[in-house]
Design a protein around this motif. Structure first.
Motif, mmCIF file in Angstrom:
data_model
loop_
_atom_site.group_PDB
_atom_site.id
_atom_site.type_symbol
_atom_site.label_atom_id
_atom_site.label_comp_id
_atom_site.label_asym_id
_atom_site.label_seq_id
_atom_site.Cartn_x
_atom_site.Cartn_y
_atom_site.Cartn_z
ATOM 1 N N GLY A 1 0.821 -1.207 0.000
ATOM 2 C CA GLY A 1 0.000 0.000 0.000
ATOM 3 C C GLY A 1 0.852 1.252 0.000
ATOM 4 O O GLY A 1 1.861 1.329 0.711
ATOM 5 N N HIS A 2 0.471 2.226 -0.818
ATOM 6 C CA HIS A 2 1.189 3.504 -0.924
ATOM 7 C C HIS A 2 0.200 4.650 -0.719
ATOM 8 O O HIS A 2 -0.926 4.605 -1.226
ATOM 9 N N THR A 3 0.617 5.694 -0.025
ATOM 10 C CA THR A 3 -0.186 6.904 0.117
ATOM 11 C C THR A 3 0.525 8.065 -0.574
ATOM 12 O O THR A 3 1.674 7.935 -1.010
ATOM 13 N N ASP A 4 -0.155 9.202 -0.635
ATOM 14 C CA ASP A 4 0.523 10.413 -1.103
ATOM 15 C C ASP A 4 1.227 11.064 0.087
ATOM 16 O O ASP A 4 1.281 10.493 1.177
ATOM 17 N N GLY A 5 1.794 12.260 -0.105
ATOM 18 C CA GLY A 5 2.594 12.888 0.931
ATOM 19 C C GLY A 5 1.816 13.735 1.914
ATOM 20 O O GLY A 5 2.419 14.385 2.778
ATOM 21 N N GLN A 6 0.482 13.751 1.820
ATOM 22 C CA GLN A 6 -0.295 14.542 2.758
ATOM 23 C C GLN A 6 -0.448 13.807 4.083
ATOM 24 O O GLN A 6 -0.561 12.590 4.119
ATOM 25 N N GLY A 7 -0.475 14.562 5.178
ATOM 26 C CA GLY A 7 -0.637 13.948 6.483
ATOM 27 C C GLY A 7 0.691 13.567 7.110
ATOM 28 O O GLY A 7 1.772 13.763 6.539
ATOM 29 N N GLN A 8 0.615 13.012 8.318
ATOM 30 C CA GLN A 8 1.793 12.628 9.075
ATOM 31 C C GLN A 8 2.268 11.232 8.666
ATOM 32 O O GLN A 8 1.458 10.361 8.331
ATOM 33 N N LEU A 9 3.572 11.009 8.723
ATOM 34 C CA LEU A 9 4.149 9.746 8.276
ATOM 35 C C LEU A 9 3.589 8.563 9.051
ATOM 36 O O LEU A 9 3.228 7.532 8.468
ATOM 37 N N ASP A 10 3.518 8.667 10.375
ATOM 38 C CA ASP A 10 3.029 7.541 11.179
ATOM 39 C C ASP A 10 1.606 7.161 10.781
ATOM 40 O O ASP A 10 1.276 5.969 10.666
ATOM 41 N N ALA A 11 0.769 8.162 10.575
ATOM 42 C CA ALA A 11 -0.615 7.893 10.175
ATOM 43 C C ALA A 11 -0.663 7.266 8.789
ATOM 44 O O ALA A 11 -1.463 6.347 8.527
ATOM 45 N N ARG B 1 -4.742 -0.661 4.287
ATOM 46 C CA ARG B 1 -5.291 -0.821 2.937
ATOM 47 C C ARG B 1 -4.715 -2.044 2.240
ATOM 48 O O ARG B 1 -5.443 -2.780 1.548
ATOM 49 N N ALA B 2 -3.414 -2.262 2.410
ATOM 50 C CA ALA B 2 -2.806 -3.462 1.822
ATOM 51 C C ALA B 2 -3.443 -4.718 2.413
ATOM 52 O O ALA B 2 -3.741 -5.678 1.697
ATOM 53 N N GLN B 3 -3.672 -4.703 3.719
ATOM 54 C CA GLN B 3 -4.292 -5.870 4.359
ATOM 55 C C GLN B 3 -5.724 -6.050 3.894
ATOM 56 O O GLN B 3 -6.190 -7.192 3.734
ATOM 57 N N ALA B 4 -6.431 -4.957 3.649
ATOM 58 C CA ALA B 4 -7.806 -5.057 3.157
ATOM 59 C C ALA B 4 -7.849 -5.722 1.784
ATOM 60 O O ALA B 4 -8.764 -6.512 1.490
ATOM 61 N N VAL B 5 -6.857 -5.428 0.934
ATOM 62 C CA VAL B 5 -6.790 -6.076 -0.383
ATOM 63 C C VAL B 5 -6.488 -7.565 -0.222
ATOM 64 O O VAL B 5 -7.104 -8.410 -0.887
ATOM 65 N N VAL B 6 -5.559 -7.893 0.664
ATOM 66 C CA VAL B 6 -5.249 -9.294 0.933
ATOM 67 C C VAL B 6 -6.509 -10.029 1.404
ATOM 68 O O VAL B 6 -6.840 -11.123 0.918
#
Length: 346
Positions: free
Chosen positions: A278-288, A296-301
């Motif tokens: 799973g990849h996100t964009d750069g918005q928000g905090q890194l930990d979040a 999200r990756a686990q949801a796809v699995v």
């Protein structure tokens, strides 16, 4: 803006920020409107003001506070209550005419918003520095285009950069919404002294978000043969036909077709084992973002195991947040390309 610097002790933070933005004996032209900028559709500028910071995005997600309450138990002391709104997002920073106080600018905007039918969610008019600093986690000024020129000080040759205009000094905040045609439109207003007490100006930040449906049909579902070809050539394939709500990890129903094609490929190659990344964009905090991308990756699995009958041992979920971008996070198109799920051969 001041909040771009690391927050340590409040006093040292303020002193370091002021020094960083101070430009002695380098006076330039007074700022003009940012080229190509226009006032937000729902609220106009205070008379005589200059639009010194600007960004308009046809479709983006914005996080807006719905109360003045600060969560002081969390690092960064963010707003406790925040809503995410998706749609047309316009942000503007204005420099008022000389001699206009923050209170006068704030009251005029407040009256204009009320006259337009906006309903106040909350406001802060006294000791609002905590609310100013709580804007930082919301990345309220990220990606703004700034005017050239300088904000002059009074009684000296000192000048200041336009992007230092919004401050905690004499700050006031107002957040409200207007319902039109069944759609709730949002406005955030923050007014303060411009830069610091050495200038004779006020600055206003206005964010307007107008929810609307995103244009669909822009992503082609990858067929099983396309997935196989990508894995053979590059060892990985990026998917943009898997959909999630902003900040959520539940797969949306319109992801079904892409999941079926992924299932077909995995069933056709029973020995293939993959990472689901799973990849996100750069918005928000890194930990979040790390947590969200993992979820999200686990949801796809989970969907591939439950709905496509793929053996769980063949799939491993990994979330890498925004640590492996394909494009810049400074533009809407770049962020859209970075938000993805990948299959990577193990």
């Amino acid at each position: 803006m001041l909040h771009k610097f690391i927050q340590g002790a409040r006093a040292s933070f303020i002193a370091a920020s002021a020094m960083a933005f101070f430009q002695a004996a380098h006076a330039g032209d007074f700022p003009k409107d940012v080229p190509g900028s226009t006032d937000p559709a729902l609220i106009k500028r205070f008379a005589g003001s200059t639009l010194i910071g600007y960004k308009a995005e046809p479709w983006e997600a914005a996080r807006l506070p719905t109360s003045a309450v600060i969560n002081k138990d969390i690092q960064g002391k963010p707003f406790r209550d925040v809503v995410t709104v998706e749609g047309k997002r316009t942000r503007a920073v204005y420099l008022s005419p000389a001699g206009k106080s923050p209170l006068e600018v704030y009251r005029n905007h407040e009256q204009a918003l009320s006259a337009a039918g906006f309903k106040k969610k909350f406001s802060c008019e006294v000791a609002c520095s905590d609310q100013y600093f709580a804007l930082t986690p919301l990345e309220f000024d990220k990606g703004l285009l700034w005017s050239r020129g300088s904000v002059p000080a009074v009684g000296s040759s000192a000048t200041y950069n336009p992007d230092a205009a919004i401050t905690f000094e004499d700050g006031r905040m107002w957040v409200g919404s207007l319902t039109q045609g069944g759609v709730e439109k949002w406005v955030l207003l923050y007014v303060s002294k411009a830069v610091n007490s050495n200038t004779n100006y006020s600055a206003a930040f206005i964010e307007v978000v107008e929810p609307k449906a995103m244009q669909t049909g822009q992503v082609t579902v990858l067929k099983a043969s396309d997935i196989q070809s990508g894995l053979q050539k590059e060892g990985k394939v990026a998917f943009y036909g898997l959909y999630f709500d902003t900040g959520k990890a539940e797969i949306k129903p319109n992801s079904k077709q892409q999941l079926e094609e992924m299932g077909k490929l995995l069933k056709s190659q029973p020995s293939l084992q993959v990472y689901v990344v799973g990849h996100t964009d750069g918005q928000g905090q890194l930990d979040a973002n790390l947590q969200l991308s993992q979820q999200r990756a686990q949801a796809v699995v989970d969907a591939l195991v439950k709905d496509q009958r793929i053996e769980a041992r063949r799939l491993m979920a990994k979330g890498v947040a925004n640590l492996a971008p394909l494009d810049t996070n400074a533009t809407e198109d770049g962020r859209a390309r970075n938000r993805r799920v990948e299959l990577v051969v193990r």
